[in-house]
Motif scaffolding. Structure first.
Motif, PDB file in Angstrom:
ATOM      1  N   LYS B 131       0.812  -1.228   0.000  1.00  0.00           N
ATOM      2  CA  LYS B 131       0.000   0.000   0.000  1.00  0.00           C
ATOM      3  C   LYS B 131       0.844   1.276   0.000  1.00  0.00           C
ATOM      4  CE  LYS B 131      -4.516  -1.520   1.147  1.00  0.00           C
ATOM      5  NZ  LYS B 131      -5.828  -1.038   1.612  1.00  0.00           N
ATOM      6  N   HIS B 132       2.170   1.113  -0.098  1.00  0.00           N
ATOM      7  CA  HIS B 132       3.041   2.288  -0.047  1.00  0.00           C
ATOM      8  C   HIS B 132       3.730   2.586  -1.376  1.00  0.00           C
ATOM      9  CE1 HIS B 132       2.760   2.924   4.313  1.00  0.00           C
ATOM     10  NE2 HIS B 132       2.680   1.615   4.392  1.00  0.00           N
ATOM     11  N   LEU B 133       3.939   1.576  -2.184  1.00  0.00           N
ATOM     12  CA  LEU B 133       4.629   1.807  -3.456  1.00  0.00           C
ATOM     13  C   LEU B 133       4.167   0.781  -4.477  1.00  0.00           C
ATOM     14  CD1 LEU B 133       6.765  -0.676  -3.188  1.00  0.00           C
ATOM     15  CD2 LEU B 133       8.323   1.033  -2.306  1.00  0.00           C
ATOM     16  N   PRO B 134       4.337   1.102  -5.751  1.00  0.00           N
ATOM     17  CA  PRO B 134       3.978   0.122  -6.786  1.00  0.00           C
ATOM     18  C   PRO B 134       5.038  -0.968  -6.859  1.00  0.00           C
ATOM     19  CG  PRO B 134       4.760   2.171  -7.793  1.00  0.00           C
ATOM     20  CD  PRO B 134       4.794   2.376  -6.313  1.00  0.00           C
ATOM     21  N   VAL B 135       4.654  -2.186  -6.514  1.00  0.00           N
ATOM     22  CA  VAL B 135       5.589  -3.307  -6.534  1.00  0.00           C
ATOM     23  C   VAL B 135       5.633  -3.886  -7.948  1.00  0.00           C
ATOM     24  CG1 VAL B 135       6.061  -5.601  -5.620  1.00  0.00           C
ATOM     25  CG2 VAL B 135       5.242  -3.808  -4.087  1.00  0.00           C
ATOM     26  N   GLY B 136       6.828  -4.024  -8.488  1.00  0.00           N
ATOM     27  CA  GLY B 136       6.967  -4.543  -9.846  1.00  0.00           C
ATOM     28  C   GLY B 136       8.268  -5.281 -10.034  1.00  0.00           C
ATOM     29  N   TYR B 137       8.423  -5.881 -11.206  1.00  0.00           N
ATOM     30  CA  TYR B 137       9.673  -6.573 -11.551  1.00  0.00           C
ATOM     31  C   TYR B 137       9.910  -6.368 -13.043  1.00  0.00           C
ATOM     32  CZ  TYR B 137       6.761 -10.127 -13.702  1.00  0.00           C
ATOM     33  OH  TYR B 137       5.851 -10.762 -14.499  1.00  0.00           O
ATOM     34  N   HIS B 138      11.162  -6.513 -13.438  1.00  0.00           N
ATOM     35  CA  HIS B 138      11.494  -6.445 -14.855  1.00  0.00           C
ATOM     36  C   HIS B 138      11.206  -7.783 -15.520  1.00  0.00           C
ATOM     37  CE1 HIS B 138      14.024  -3.041 -13.416  1.00  0.00           C
ATOM     38  NE2 HIS B 138      13.628  -2.530 -14.553  1.00  0.00           N
ATOM     39  N   ALA B 217       6.474 -20.697  -8.494  1.00  0.00           N
ATOM     40  CA  ALA B 217       6.360 -20.888  -7.048  1.00  0.00           C
ATOM     41  C   ALA B 217       7.654 -21.434  -6.440  1.00  0.00           C
ATOM     42  CB  ALA B 217       5.193 -21.835  -6.737  1.00  0.00           C
ATOM     43  N   TRP B 218       8.390 -22.200  -7.214  1.00  0.00           N
ATOM     44  CA  TRP B 218       9.629 -22.812  -6.711  1.00  0.00           C
ATOM     45  C   TRP B 218      10.819 -21.859  -6.857  1.00  0.00           C
ATOM     46  CZ3 TRP B 218      12.205 -25.810  -3.740  1.00  0.00           C
ATOM     47  CH2 TRP B 218      13.451 -26.357  -4.079  1.00  0.00           C
ATOM     48  N   GLU B 219      10.871 -21.146  -7.954  1.00  0.00           N
ATOM     49  CA  GLU B 219      12.072 -20.368  -8.264  1.00  0.00           C
ATOM     50  C   GLU B 219      12.063 -18.952  -7.700  1.00  0.00           C
ATOM     51  OE1 GLU B 219      12.116 -19.480 -12.528  1.00  0.00           O
ATOM     52  OE2 GLU B 219      10.573 -17.965 -12.173  1.00  0.00           O
ATOM     53  N   TYR B 220      10.875 -18.395  -7.375  1.00  0.00           N
ATOM     54  CA  TYR B 220      10.760 -16.941  -7.249  1.00  0.00           C
ATOM     55  C   TYR B 220      11.246 -16.377  -5.920  1.00  0.00           C
ATOM     56  CZ  TYR B 220       6.759 -16.220  -4.113  1.00  0.00           C
ATOM     57  OH  TYR B 220       5.952 -16.131  -3.010  1.00  0.00           O
ATOM     58  N   VAL B 221      11.623 -17.243  -4.976  1.00  0.00           N
ATOM     59  CA  VAL B 221      12.110 -16.750  -3.683  1.00  0.00           C
ATOM     60  C   VAL B 221      13.634 -16.719  -3.692  1.00  0.00           C
ATOM     61  CG1 VAL B 221      12.103 -17.132  -1.212  1.00  0.00           C
ATOM     62  CG2 VAL B 221      10.083 -17.742  -2.550  1.00  0.00           C
ATOM     63  N   PRO B 222      14.298 -15.609  -3.353  1.00  0.00           N
ATOM     64  CA  PRO B 222      13.747 -14.297  -2.984  1.00  0.00           C
ATOM     65  C   PRO B 222      13.833 -13.265  -4.098  1.00  0.00           C
ATOM     66  CG  PRO B 222      16.025 -14.393  -2.284  1.00  0.00           C
ATOM     67  CD  PRO B 222      15.749 -15.661  -3.085  1.00  0.00           C
ATOM     68  N   LEU B 223      14.240 -13.650  -5.317  1.00  0.00           N
ATOM     69  CA  LEU B 223      14.529 -12.621  -6.332  1.00  0.00           C
ATOM     70  C   LEU B 223      13.394 -12.376  -7.316  1.00  0.00           C
ATOM     71  CD1 LEU B 223      18.351 -13.125  -7.094  1.00  0.00           C
ATOM     72  CD2 LEU B 223      17.218 -11.771  -5.333  1.00  0.00           C
ATOM     73  N   GLY B 224      12.230 -12.974  -7.060  1.00  0.00           N
ATOM     74  CA  GLY B 224      11.072 -12.656  -7.882  1.00  0.00           C
ATOM     75  C   GLY B 224      10.892 -13.572  -9.073  1.00  0.00           C
ATOM     76  N   PRO B 225       9.848 -13.317  -9.871  1.00  0.00           N
ATOM     77  CA  PRO B 225       9.533 -14.166 -11.029  1.00  0.00           C
ATOM     78  C   PRO B 225      10.680 -14.132 -12.036  1.00  0.00           C
ATOM     79  CG  PRO B 225       7.726 -12.651 -10.559  1.00  0.00           C
ATOM     80  CD  PRO B 225       8.893 -12.217  -9.726  1.00  0.00           C
TER      81      PRO B 225
END
Lengths: 258, 258
Positions: B131-138, B217-225
């Motif tokens: 709720k504080h910033l737009p969360v996104g990934y490249h 679901a397996w790969e995304y922790v902690p660096l994201g999709p």
């Protein structure tokens, strides 16, 4: 004609021959090769090097990389036309290639464990997936810059007590990394095998993916690093061909993937 | 000359005028505008549209976008040269622009909460930062393709009981998203204010960032999709100019950022 003098202890001897993109005052960027403290203009070798980046040459593929490297070695170990020779401190170095996509892996167990302790104190530093697959994320291709480019300290949200605060990053960090430059593409949907590494990868650069750890720590859950690492990534302006590394192979530390 | 007939219920009326890149058998890709079920060749308006992508036009900036849109409206609402007119089902549609960087935000609270329940069952679905910033990934810029491109089901590691298993994704997912196409760049280190949105953003496309949820679901922790979303992202071949949306504004649901 010029005969290039290569001191015994030069890091840029005839076994290295890294590629870069340079300009001199009043001339357009073009590709060159570094030999000792000299940059040799590669447009004297082939027209493909007149482009302001190495992409057209890289796209020609592995067989051409081998052939052209032999021609460059031949040129720079003999008499070089004076017009092709520039002292390295008289040229401006540019981005050596256009970055299409940029992926950052954390492949060192020590580094991954240290970061785990930093971001997730009190829990197991390595995630369960780490020993099974290379964990990585896409970086921002448009902010990769050649070493020496001034970097602006980023501002952003930092985790606070009651609410986040906004301001300049207080925990800027540096990371010494090795970057591999993929030279030739693969068709969408077709996997590239690990055995094809040497055919596809053109060369290596040094990388510093600048990190604003306070911005990263707040924003990175659950989608990974974003603005905390997207303000700049510096690379060396010289791309060492993979072909140059064959002579430098040493045994790596033992690994225990699961 | 041709007068384009626009049915009352057409989604491609004179208020829309989306840009695309098309070719006909034996001709190179170039830019066109869609009007009803007709594609009008924009090289009849300006030479910049002879490029195989919209990037050169987009780079010319907002004032040109406004000016050229008026000229296009003028052309297509009158008599159009026959050679500029192609039925939409007679053309091949291509990627409308080259993607430099691609960022995926999860900006819908409902969607973010649903995904939180999916990936982190039993814990608070929204992360404290949401709720504080737009969360996104490249995302992977090189795998963005125009709608209609066949997508190969990806293979990868999926979380298993004792150890991960390898194979084709069993949990392919689709997401209907809106993509905004940034038309003009900003200098490295200079922030772009939210008020500049209308000046910088050229248009909008529909997006499906295909997701392999089991791989993710397996790969995304902690660096994201990463690979779970990097095999393909489909976009509509038509880019609706932001200028076309002004007439379509409606009030948005109330938001409660903190």
């Amino acid at each position: 004609m010029t005969r290039i003098d290569i001191p015994e202890d030069s890091l840029f001897g005839l076994g290295n021959l890294p590629y870069g993109v340079f300009s001199t005052p009043g001339t357009p960027p073009r590709a060159g090769v570094r030999v000792a403290d000299t940059v040799v203009d590669l447009t004297f070798v082939d027209d493909v090097f007149a482009a302001p980046c190495l992409n057209p040459f890289m796209a020609q593929g592995h067989a051409r990389w081998v052939e052209v490297r032999a021609r460059i070695l031949d040129l720079v170990s003999g008499d070089v036309p004076d017009a092709a020779v520039h002292p390295v401190d008289s040229v401006t170095l540019h981005m050596p290639f256009e970055v299409a996509d940029y992926v950052d892996f954390y492949a060192s167990e020590h580094h991954a464990s240290n970061l785990g302790r930093l971001f997730r104190p009190g829990s197991e530093p390595l995630m369960p997936n780490w020993k099974h697959l290379p964990v990585g994320y896409h970086g921002r291709a448009g902010t990769v810059v050649p070493s020496g480019t001034d970097i602006v300290r980023p501002t952003g949200q930092r985790k606070g007590e009651a609410a986040p605060t906004f301001g300049g990053s207080r925990r800027l960090d540096i990371e010494a990394e090795v970057g591999f430059v993929v030279g030739t593409p693969s068709p969408l949907g077709s996997p590239v095998g690990a055995d094809d590494f040497g055919e596809r990868v053109f060369g290596a650069v040094l990388v510093n993916d600048w990190s604003a750890r306070d911005i990263q720590a707040w924003e990175y859950v659950p989608l990974g690093p974003f603005l905390g690492k997207s303000f700049a990534t510096s690379i060396s302006p010289w791309v060492v061909p993979l072909l140059a590394l064959d002579a430098a192979r040493v045994a790596t530390p033992p690994q225990t993937p699961e």
